[in-house]
Structure formats: C-alpha cells, structure tokens
Design an enzyme around this catalytic site. Structure first.
Site, PDB file in Angstrom:
ATOM      1  N   SER A  55       0.819  -1.205   0.000  1.00 41.99           N
ATOM      2  CA  SER A  55       0.000   0.000   0.000  1.00 41.99           C
ATOM      3  C   SER A  55       0.855   1.258   0.000  1.00 41.99           C
ATOM      4  CB  SER A  55      -0.903   0.003   1.240  1.00 41.99           C
ATOM      5  OG  SER A  55      -1.579   1.228   1.382  1.00 41.99           O
ATOM      6  N   TYR A  80      -2.417   5.063  -4.064  1.00 42.62           N
ATOM      7  CA  TYR A  80      -3.467   6.029  -3.784  1.00 42.62           C
ATOM      8  C   TYR A  80      -3.078   7.287  -4.548  1.00 42.62           C
ATOM      9  CZ  TYR A  80      -5.590   3.285  -0.026  1.00 42.62           C
ATOM     10  OH  TYR A  80      -6.236   2.312   0.697  1.00 42.62           O
ATOM     11  N   THR A 108      -6.009   2.156  -6.705  1.00 41.98           N
ATOM     12  CA  THR A 108      -7.269   2.106  -5.965  1.00 41.98           C
ATOM     13  C   THR A 108      -8.110   3.327  -6.306  1.00 41.98           C
ATOM     14  OG1 THR A 108      -6.311   0.825  -4.152  1.00 41.98           O
ATOM     15  CG2 THR A 108      -8.305   2.076  -3.672  1.00 41.98           C
ATOM     16  N   LYS A 151      -8.428  -1.036  -9.066  1.00 42.94           N
ATOM     17  CA  LYS A 151      -9.060  -1.689  -7.917  1.00 42.94           C
ATOM     18  C   LYS A 151     -10.266  -0.872  -7.446  1.00 42.94           C
ATOM     19  CE  LYS A 151      -7.891  -3.516  -3.324  1.00 42.94           C
ATOM     20  NZ  LYS A 151      -8.651  -2.634  -2.418  1.00 42.94           N
ATOM     21  N   HIS A 199     -13.458  -2.599  -1.140  1.00 49.53           N
ATOM     22  CA  HIS A 199     -12.532  -2.208  -0.075  1.00 49.53           C
ATOM     23  C   HIS A 199     -12.888  -2.903   1.239  1.00 49.53           C
ATOM     24  CE1 HIS A 199      -9.283   0.930   0.038  1.00 49.53           C
ATOM     25  NE2 HIS A 199      -9.311   0.606   1.317  1.00 49.53           N
TER      26      HIS A 199
END
Length: 395
Positions: free
Chosen positions: A127, A151, A177, A260, A284
């Site tokens: 992440s 992100y 994402t 995603k 999520h």
C-alpha cells in the site's frame, strides 16, 4: 516446493509429539483472538467498515449463497494451482492485498509481511499508506514478487515520483485504488477519534519522497512534521479524477496496470477501453461505501463484461480457501486476501502471516481436489449452485 496440502500432514505428524499449532487453523477464529491482543484503536481500524458495516456483512453473506457441488471419480491424484497473473508467476492464484499502517498491528508491519510473502512464494501488494518506505519493504521482500498499490494524490509530480520509485524498487505491476479518493464515514475510528496517519503512521512513502520533501521545505523532522502532515491531508486523494486521467498512468508506468474498486460492468468496460490490463472487483472490504453491493455479487457481471479482454481479480470478504475457490470458479483469475493475514500478523508477526498463508493454500488445494478437480481449469461456474442444483450430463 511440495503440495500446499502437505501442511496438514505436517501438523498431524507434529501432533505425535504433542505439538499443536500456535494459531488456529480455522482462520475465521483469528479475528476474535486479534481483538483480545490489539488495542481498541488498532482493532477497530482493521475490523471496522463504513457506516452500519452492512457492506462488510454483505460480503460474507454472498459467499454463503454460493455452494460447491462436488463431483466423484475424476482422477485428482495430483493438483496444480500454479498460474501467471499480469506477468507474475504464482504458485497459486492468491495475493496479499494492500493494507496500510501495518505497524499498528505489529512493529515489523509490512517488513514481516514482505518476508512471509517471499518465503511462501506469494505476491505481496504494498500500500502507498505503508508504515515503511517502499524501498525498505522491497529489501525485506528480496527476490519475492511484489506489486505496488497507488493512492493517486492530487499532486501529479508526487504521483509520478511514487510510481517511478516503485518501478525502481522492483514492483512489477501497478494497482490503482479508485474508491478511496476520500475516507468514508467509519464509526469505529470516529468513536475513538483515531486516524493513524495524523499520528505519523502510514505516511512513510510520502515523507521519504523527494517531491513531497521539496514541497514541505526539506526532509521531514520535528521542525516541519506538522506541516508535512497537513500537506499529506491536502494531497491524499483527488475526487476530480476521471477516466480521461488514466493516460497519465500509462505515461509513467510501462508495466501491467489493474484498477481496484470496480463493481459495475460498464466501469470494467471503460477500463478496457482505456488500455488497462486488469480490474479488481472490490468494495474495499466494506470500508468505503455502506449499503454497497457485495463484491462476490458484482463479480459475475464484471467477468461476463470483460473476462476475455482483461484480467479480472477479486477481493473483499475472503476468509477461507473455499472462499477463494468460489471466486475463482465465478471467473476471477486470482484472489487478494486481506484481513486474515493482518490478524496473523497481529498474533504472530512474520510467522503468523506464514501460518495464515499456508492454511489458505492448503485448504484451497483440498477444496479443489475434494470438489473433483485436479487444477484451476476445473473451477468454473458449473461447480457452483446458488439455490436449485441443476444436474447436467457432461463430465
């Protein structure tokens, strides 16, 4: 590497010496144990979901609606789970999903997960909101396969820098994402007034980034930490992004890209039209939109829309090897597992993550063979029932 299912033989043989597993092999029991071990804030962060948590519950209820119909006398003497997904060879179609701020669950956080993934051959997806910088995690992962989850920040130079660093550090696929351009209403976190990022946890990739550092006047230390945190708040997500912006990703990343957070077939088609290599059907884990469709309920429509044009992956609600088999049978090429390995991390560090992975892979192999199949090719919707079982005459 031997058969994943050999893990159960290993357990039984150790039992001859009165040695039993330190953690449960029923992975659905890990959450309760983690609640006892973790602080209320850390447990609420990982176990919680958006609003009334209806979406998180729906994810699990959807798995219960799909049932496996086993077949007999099919020669399942050997089972091969190996596959290749978005250019990455995998011993099984299972990845460790991107989960941020792992240091709140165990001091080694993402480093322990990276080591466990490398040791079991699974691909870890790091992440952006990691507790350790991506280069440190890559070093811990060694030669293990790894992907990077972005992100997408408002600052395009920062986005380009994060992507470039990931490429340089050996991450081979980019997972973007889409559903977290802002944080959802999460009562468990709100009731604790707890957001780990504001405490400097989960911002390592930002604070270590040269573009970010330039924006806050230099390397982050006590003198500019508050300003750095506010800069993070201002840049974390970009709600103005549209499909037209996906070209930016292709300009800066020459490897496979998967989006995603896809739930609607039309969005999956738009991803294909934009030249994306894959989509991940995900809500999520129920953490973003309360009252949303369960991921497993969304999976068939996405597979039918783009399954022959893009790689479809799945996450949200996965707890067991049987869950993985069901998602694969519906049409996912691979499955990302999240909370179970985090509970393993909380309870046992690297060894806990390895335990969860070995349990999942063993149960997946046994599920495949006990349902009457010798490999992934046998996992189709024909092996599932959602109500009335339709008996066919085909082999």
């Amino acid at each position: 590497m031997g058969s994943p299912a050999d893990f159960q033989n290993e357990i039984y043989l150790k039992g001859l010496g009165d040695v039993v597993p330190e953690l449960p092999t029923d992975l659905t029991r890990l959450e309760g144990l983690a609640e006892e071990r973790l602080s209320a804030k850390a447990y609420g962060y990982v176990a919680g979901a958006a609003g009334s948590e209806h979406t998180a519950r729906a994810n699990r209820e959807a798995f219960d609606r799909w049932r496996i119909v086993p077949r007999m006398l099919r020669d399942v003497g050997g089972c091969d789970l190996a596959t290749r997904v978005l250019g990455t060879d995998m011993p099984a179609p299972v990845l460790l999903a991107p989960i941020g701020v792992q240091a709140i669950f165990h001091p080694d956080g993402e480093l322990a997960v990276a080591r466990a993934a490398a040791g079991t051959g699974l691909t870890t997806v790091l992440s952006t909101a990691a507790s350790y910088a991506m280069e440190e995690v890559a070093a811990a992962n060694g030669d293990g396969p790894r992907w990077y989850q972005l992100y997408w920040p408002k600052d395009r130079e920062l986005a380009a820098s994060l992507i470039g660093r990931a490429k340089a550090a050996g991450y081979t696929a980019l997972v973007v994402t889409l559903d977290t351009f802002t944080l959802a209403w999460r009562p468990r976190d709100l009731d604790q007034a707890y957001l780990p990022f504001l405490r400097g946890i989960g911002v390592a990739n930002y604070f270590s980034d040269p573009v970010f550092q330039e924006a806050v006047g230099g390397p982050v230390d006590a003198s500019n930490r508050d300003a750095a945190l506010m800069h993070w708040v201002a840049n974390f997500g970009d709600p103005t992004l549209t499909w037209d912006d996906l070209g930016f990703l292709r300009e800066h990343w020459d490897g496979p890209i998967a989006l995603k957070g896809i739930q609607h077939p039309d969005d999956a088609r738009r991803a294909v039209d934009a030249g994306m290599d894959g989509v991940i059907v995900s809500n999520h884990g129920g953490r973003q939109l309360d009252g949303a469709i369960a991921s497993l309920d969304a999976l068939p429509g996405v597979v039918d829309a783009v399954g022959d044009q893009a790689t479809v992956l799945f996450d949200s609600g996965v707890r067991t090897g049987a869950d993985i088999a069901k998602a694969l049978a519906i049409g996912a090429k691979a499955v990302l597992v999240g909370r179970p390995y985090i509970y393993g991390l909380a309870l046992g560090g690297e060894a806990g993550v390895r335990h969860v992975v070995r349990c999942l892979l063993a149960e997946l192999e046994l599920t495949v063979t006990l349902s009457g199949h010798a490999g992934l090719d046998g996992l189709t919707r024909e092996i599932l029932a959602t109500g009335d079982i339709r008996h066919g005459s085909s082999g």
